[in-house]
Structures are given as C-alpha cells and as structure tokens.
Write a protein that holds these residues in place. Structure first.
Motif, PDB file in Angstrom:
ATOM      1  N   PRO A   5      23.282  32.083  62.600  1.00  0.00           N
ATOM      2  CA  PRO A   5      23.041  30.292  62.638  1.00  0.00           C
ATOM      3  C   PRO A   5      22.501  30.063  63.455  1.00  0.00           C
ATOM      4  N   GLY A   6      21.899  28.494  63.249  1.00  0.00           N
ATOM      5  CA  GLY A   6      21.060  28.326  64.441  1.00  0.00           C
ATOM      6  C   GLY A   6      20.427  26.800  64.622  1.00  0.00           C
ATOM      7  N   ARG A  22      25.512  31.984  72.048  1.00  0.00           N
ATOM      8  CA  ARG A  22      25.779  33.447  72.144  1.00  0.00           C
ATOM      9  C   ARG A  22      27.501  33.718  72.221  1.00  0.00           C
ATOM     10  N   ARG A  23      27.800  34.790  71.484  1.00  0.00           N
ATOM     11  CA  ARG A  23      29.595  35.099  71.492  1.00  0.00           C
ATOM     12  C   ARG A  23      29.512  36.304  71.716  1.00  0.00           C
ATOM     13  N   GLY A  46      31.447  32.504  78.349  1.00  0.00           N
ATOM     14  CA  GLY A  46      30.486  33.708  77.300  1.00  0.00           C
ATOM     15  C   GLY A  46      29.728  32.437  76.764  1.00  0.00           C
ATOM     16  N   GLN A  47      30.178  31.439  76.249  1.00  0.00           N
ATOM     17  CA  GLN A  47      29.839  30.533  75.859  1.00  0.00           C
ATOM     18  C   GLN A  47      28.504  29.254  76.122  1.00  0.00           C
ATOM     19  N   LYS A  48      27.156  30.694  75.629  1.00  0.00           N
ATOM     20  CA  LYS A  48      26.161  30.104  76.074  1.00  0.00           C
ATOM     21  C   LYS A  48      25.328  29.926  74.988  1.00  0.00           C
ATOM     22  N   ARG A  49      24.140  28.760  75.594  1.00  0.00           N
ATOM     23  CA  ARG A  49      23.331  28.951  74.634  1.00  0.00           C
ATOM     24  C   ARG A  49      22.109  29.999  74.537  1.00  0.00           C
TER      25      ARG A  49
END
Length: 154
Positions: A5-6, A22-23, A46-49
C-alpha cells in the motif's frame, strides 16, 4: 503478485509516483531479540519512506491511497541478477587467475575485475530494459477512504 500500500505523491502521463513506508520483517522473526537489525527496527531507523513509479490507467489524484504490485517471478529474477551474478563473476575471475597460476595479488585483482565486469553487464541490461512496461510496478487498485456515515436522528 507482491502488493504494497502507498499514497500518490505525484502524477505523470500513464504513471504515478507512490510513497510507501519501508518495513522490515523483523517483527515476525523469532531471532529479533538478539539481532542488530531488530534493534534498529525498534528504534525506528528502518521506517523510511520510499518512492516508487507505478504504471496506471486509473484516474488518481495526489493524496489517494493505492495498492501497487510487482510480479513475484520478476522480483526473484531481478534479485538473482543483481546479487548472484556479480558474485559469480567474482568467483569466476578468481578461479581463472588461480587456474592460470598467477600470483595471489593477481588473483585478487582478477576476482575484482570479474565482479566489476558482471556488475557493469547487469547495470547495462537494467538501463536497456528500464522502459519495458512488463518490468515495472503497476497500480493494482485505488483504496477508498472510509468515511463516517451520518447518523439519522429520530
């Protein structure tokens, strides 16, 4: 089909740019308590777009929620091409220099040369086929926002 999803952040003719979160899969791993990657995930590193260009024929607007997808076989073959082939080039260069009974320094240089040669071929192939629509992510569907239904007063 692998789905993610996005949210649409930009529009193009026949395509949209989608922002995804990003997961990693650390939460599902049984060894995440003793893993450095798991610790980084808990700290939020680690949670970056990420931004992905996806093909679509839907009429979308900036801010719309979408689900993008890519074929599994495409992901596997691309991963093998990007990760395995340069490694095989490294080994092939080293084995060739070893077979020719060259000195150790030449074996190292030959392995590096094999790695770089195959890396360049992978890069050339990727650039040559980047416009192929069969190799790009696509918008599978738009996600409708759930709106609160007005309650009737009696």
């Amino acid at each position: 089909m692998i789905e993610e999803p996005g949210r649409v952040v930009a529009l193009e003719e026949g395509a949209v740019w989608v922002e995804t979160l990003r997961r990693s899969t650390c939460s599902a791993c049984s060894a995440n308590a003793g893993c450095g990657q798991g610790l980084m995930e808990k700290l939020g590193v680690g949670q970056k777009r990420g931004y992905v260009r996806a093909l679509t024929d839907l009429q979308l607007a900036v801010g719309d929620g979408v689900v993008i997808g890519i074929r599994e076989d495409l992901l596997v073959s691309s991963s093998l091409r990007v990760y395995l082939l340069p490694l095989l080039g490294l080994f092939a260069g080293a084995m060739l220099a070893q077979w020719l009974a060259l000195a150790e320094s030449f074996v190292i240089l030959s392995s590096l040369g094999g790695f770089l040669a195959v890396w360049w071929l992978v890069r050339w192939h990727s650039r040559r086929s980047e416009a192929d629509p069969a190799l790009q992510p696509v918008v599978l569907r738009a996600e409708l926002a759930v709106r609160a239904m007005p309650t009737e007063s009696r």
